[in-house]
Enzyme design. Structure first.
Site, PDB file in Angstrom:
ATOM      1  N   ASP A   5      -1.651  10.852  -1.732  1.00  0.00           N
ATOM      2  CA  ASP A   5      -1.996   9.793  -2.685  1.00  0.00           C
ATOM      3  C   ASP A   5      -2.309  10.376  -4.054  1.00  0.00           C
ATOM      4  OD1 ASP A   5      -2.909   8.900   0.204  1.00  0.00           O
ATOM      5  OD2 ASP A   5      -2.244   7.162  -0.940  1.00  0.00           O
TER       6      ASP A   5
ATOM      7  N   ARG B  98      -7.100   0.208  -6.632  1.00  0.00           N
ATOM      8  CA  ARG B  98      -7.164   1.254  -5.603  1.00  0.00           C
ATOM      9  C   ARG B  98      -7.317   2.573  -6.364  1.00  0.00           C
ATOM     10  NH1 ARG B  98      -4.321   0.928  -0.492  1.00  0.00           N
ATOM     11  NH2 ARG B  98      -5.873   2.452   0.089  1.00  0.00           N
TER      12      ARG B  98
ATOM     13  N   ASN C 250      -5.151  12.670   0.780  1.00  0.00           N
ATOM     14  CA  ASN C 250      -4.309  11.819   1.627  1.00  0.00           C
ATOM     15  C   ASN C 250      -5.212  11.045   2.584  1.00  0.00           C
ATOM     16  OD1 ASN C 250      -1.607  11.001   2.348  1.00  0.00           O
ATOM     17  ND2 ASN C 250      -1.892  12.072   4.271  1.00  0.00           N
ATOM     18  N   LYS C 251      -4.614  10.203   3.394  1.00  0.00           N
ATOM     19  CA  LYS C 251      -5.391   9.338   4.293  1.00  0.00           C
ATOM     20  C   LYS C 251      -6.430  10.117   5.081  1.00  0.00           C
ATOM     21  CE  LYS C 251      -5.154   5.796   4.474  1.00  0.00           C
ATOM     22  NZ  LYS C 251      -6.052   4.927   3.688  1.00  0.00           N
TER      23      LYS C 251
ATOM     24  N   ARG D   2       0.866  -1.177   0.000  1.00  0.00           N
ATOM     25  CA  ARG D   2       0.000   0.000   0.000  1.00  0.00           C
ATOM     26  C   ARG D   2       0.904   1.229   0.000  1.00  0.00           C
ATOM     27  NH1 ARG D   2       2.335   1.685   3.782  1.00  0.00           N
ATOM     28  NH2 ARG D   2       0.823   3.341   3.865  1.00  0.00           N
ATOM     29  N   GLY D   3       0.268   2.420  -0.055  1.00  0.00           N
ATOM     30  CA  GLY D   3       1.061   3.643  -0.169  1.00  0.00           C
ATOM     31  C   GLY D   3       1.232   3.972  -1.638  1.00  0.00           C
ATOM     32  N   ALA D   4       1.124   5.279  -1.939  1.00  0.00           N
ATOM     33  CA  ALA D   4       1.069   5.702  -3.340  1.00  0.00           C
ATOM     34  C   ALA D   4       2.217   5.161  -4.208  1.00  0.00           C
ATOM     35  CB  ALA D   4       1.053   7.228  -3.387  1.00  0.00           C
TER      36      ALA D   4
HETATM   37  O1  MRU Z   1      -4.432   3.305   2.268  1.00  0.00           O
HETATM   38  P1  MRU Z   1      -2.954   3.410   2.164  1.00  0.00           P
HETATM   39  O2  MRU Z   1      -2.227   2.813   3.312  1.00  0.00           O
HETATM   40  O3  MRU Z   1      -2.438   2.949   0.830  1.00  0.00           O
HETATM   41  O4  MRU Z   1      -2.774   4.973   2.234  1.00  0.00           O
HETATM   42  C1  MRU Z   1      -1.639   5.573   1.820  1.00  0.00           C
HETATM   43  C2  MRU Z   1      -1.047   6.268   2.916  1.00  0.00           C
HETATM   44  O5  MRU Z   1      -0.356   5.635   3.675  1.00  0.00           O
HETATM   45  C3  MRU Z   1      -1.226   7.687   3.104  1.00  0.00           C
HETATM   46  O6  MRU Z   1      -2.339   8.283   2.649  1.00  0.00           O
HETATM   47  C4  MRU Z   1       0.075   8.369   2.785  1.00  0.00           C
HETATM   48  O7  MRU Z   1       0.173   9.496   3.538  1.00  0.00           O
HETATM   49  C5  MRU Z   1       0.284   8.686   1.341  1.00  0.00           C
HETATM   50  S1  MRU Z   1       0.949   7.383   0.458  1.00  0.00           S
HETATM   51  C6  MRU Z   1       2.540   7.873   0.316  1.00  0.00           C
END
Ligand code: MRU
Length: 372
Positions: free
Chosen positions: A249, A95, A259-260, A54-56
């Protein structure tokens, strides 16, 4: 990034079999360090959708390798291109908020046009996937070089006293191929001997802060404290936060930041308390089409069970427990959008800029459209 002294990336090609992609299955962290093999397009889609990765940035790199795995299994001849186009659409849908996924798929489709025979296209897909992963790691390293200047300046103003940074979710090494975005300046500050301490938002419902950010900061020896998601505003009022540093993201080229979920509330509290709120992101996270992030960025909605249940270690075993009445419905919006007016600046691989079209295009002039 080192784990128990050994350098790892979050995704790599198996040195013994280049048709296998290896990942760290992040669902088991911080309690168990588990590696997983991806052998097919469907493995890559599952890994993204079910958040083994996960994570961008890492979603982008996995999509890049997912296209390579798709090329390996695609029928040769006329059907090859159709198979790859469909593979790209499935990866993009896995995603929807992180734009890095579409960016990587489109790079692959574009690159493969240069090949004619199937074996040529497969070899292009492999080298493009490697390039995407290398680019991600290098861009994050540069984000660290630029972002550390902000921390240095605060440290100087505080006469070398500890700089307190608040972060949300995991925009760390685990969210990218290496270094991380929001964490890269923090690691760079540690390496320069600047005193830092990180407030880690636990980040309900999946707790990426408590499980992942705390774990990776610990591996790097960065002093940190896990807090509940609702504690940030209080800490800011008490003067215990010098800087908010988060990832993204998807960031529009006008400076709105997806973002989250919960990031927007941190930005509001930071604004009210006069605390700088910076967003660290590689340019692969910039959406060059969308103007209005609040109206137009698709916000992923996940299953309500992630809200109602919590998972953790109990007497040596991972257990999942119900927190809420079994029959209460739950809504699970995974991201929110922080409007550009609440953002102090964007830290990119090319430097720091204001969150507006002119400043962003100033760093990325090649993205200027002829139609203005
Ligand atoms: O749902 P996720 O875990 O894929 O979300 C991503 C994140 O961890 C955050 O939004 C993050 O700050 C940006 S991804 C580099």
């Amino acid at each position: 990034m080192n784990i128990n002294g050994k350098h790892y990336r979050t995704i790599w090609v198996d040195p013994g079999n280049e048709k296998v992609i290896r990942i760290i299955d992040q669902r088991h962290l911080p309690h168990h360090f588990v590696l997983e093999d991806l052998r097919s397009l469907s493995d890559a889609i599952t890994a993204i959708k079910d958040m083994h990765v996960r994570g961008a940035g890492l979603i982008g790199a996995t999509a890049g390798y997912g296209m390579y795995l798709a090329a390996l299994e695609a029928p040769s001849g006329d059907e090859f291109d159709n198979y790859l186009r469909d593979a790209g659409s499935s990866l993009k849908a896995a995603r929807p908020t992180a734009v890095n996924c579409s960016w990587a798929v489109d790079l692959q489709l574009q690159a493969m046009k240069k090949g004619s025979a199937t074996h040529e296209k497969i070899s292009i897909a492999k080298s493009t996937a490697d390039e995407i992963a290398d680019m991600d790691a290098e861009y994050c390293r540069r984000i660290g070089e630029h972002g550390v200047k902000l921390i240095e300046e605060i440290s100087r103003k505080k006469a070398d006293k500890t700089v307190n940074i608040l972060t949300h979710c995991n925009a760390g090494w685990l969210a990218f191929v290496d270094h991380g975005s929001a964490t890269a300046p923090i690691y760079a500050a540690m390496d320069k001997g600047i005193k830092v301490h990180v407030w880690v938002d636990e980040t309900r419902p999946r707790n990426q802060g408590a499980a992942l950010t705390a774990w990776e900061l610990g591996q790097h020896g960065v002093p940190h404290t896990i807090i509940t998601d609702n504690a940030g505003g209080h800490l800011m009022q008490k003067g215990l936060v010098d800087l908010v540093l988060v990832g993204s993201d998807r960031t529009t080229h006008t400076g709105d930041v997806a973002n989250k979920i919960g990031t927007y509330l941190k930005a509001l509290a930071a604004k009210d308390n006069g605390i700088p709120f910076y967003v660290a992101l590689p340019s692969s996270t910039i959406d060059w089409e969308i103007e209005d992030g609040i109206k137009n960025i698709p916000i992923e909605e996940r299953g309500g069970e992630e809200v109602k249940y919590i998972e953790g270690l109990c007497e040596g075993f991972i257990k999942k427990v119900l927190l809420a009445p079994d029959n209460s419905p739950a809504a699970n919006y995974a991201f929110d959008v922080t409007p550009s007016r609440l953002v102090s600046g964007l830290i990119t691989e090319r430097g720091i800029c204001r969150p507006d079209k002119k400043s962003i295009l100033g760093l990325f002039p090649e993205k200027k459209r002829r139609d203005g």
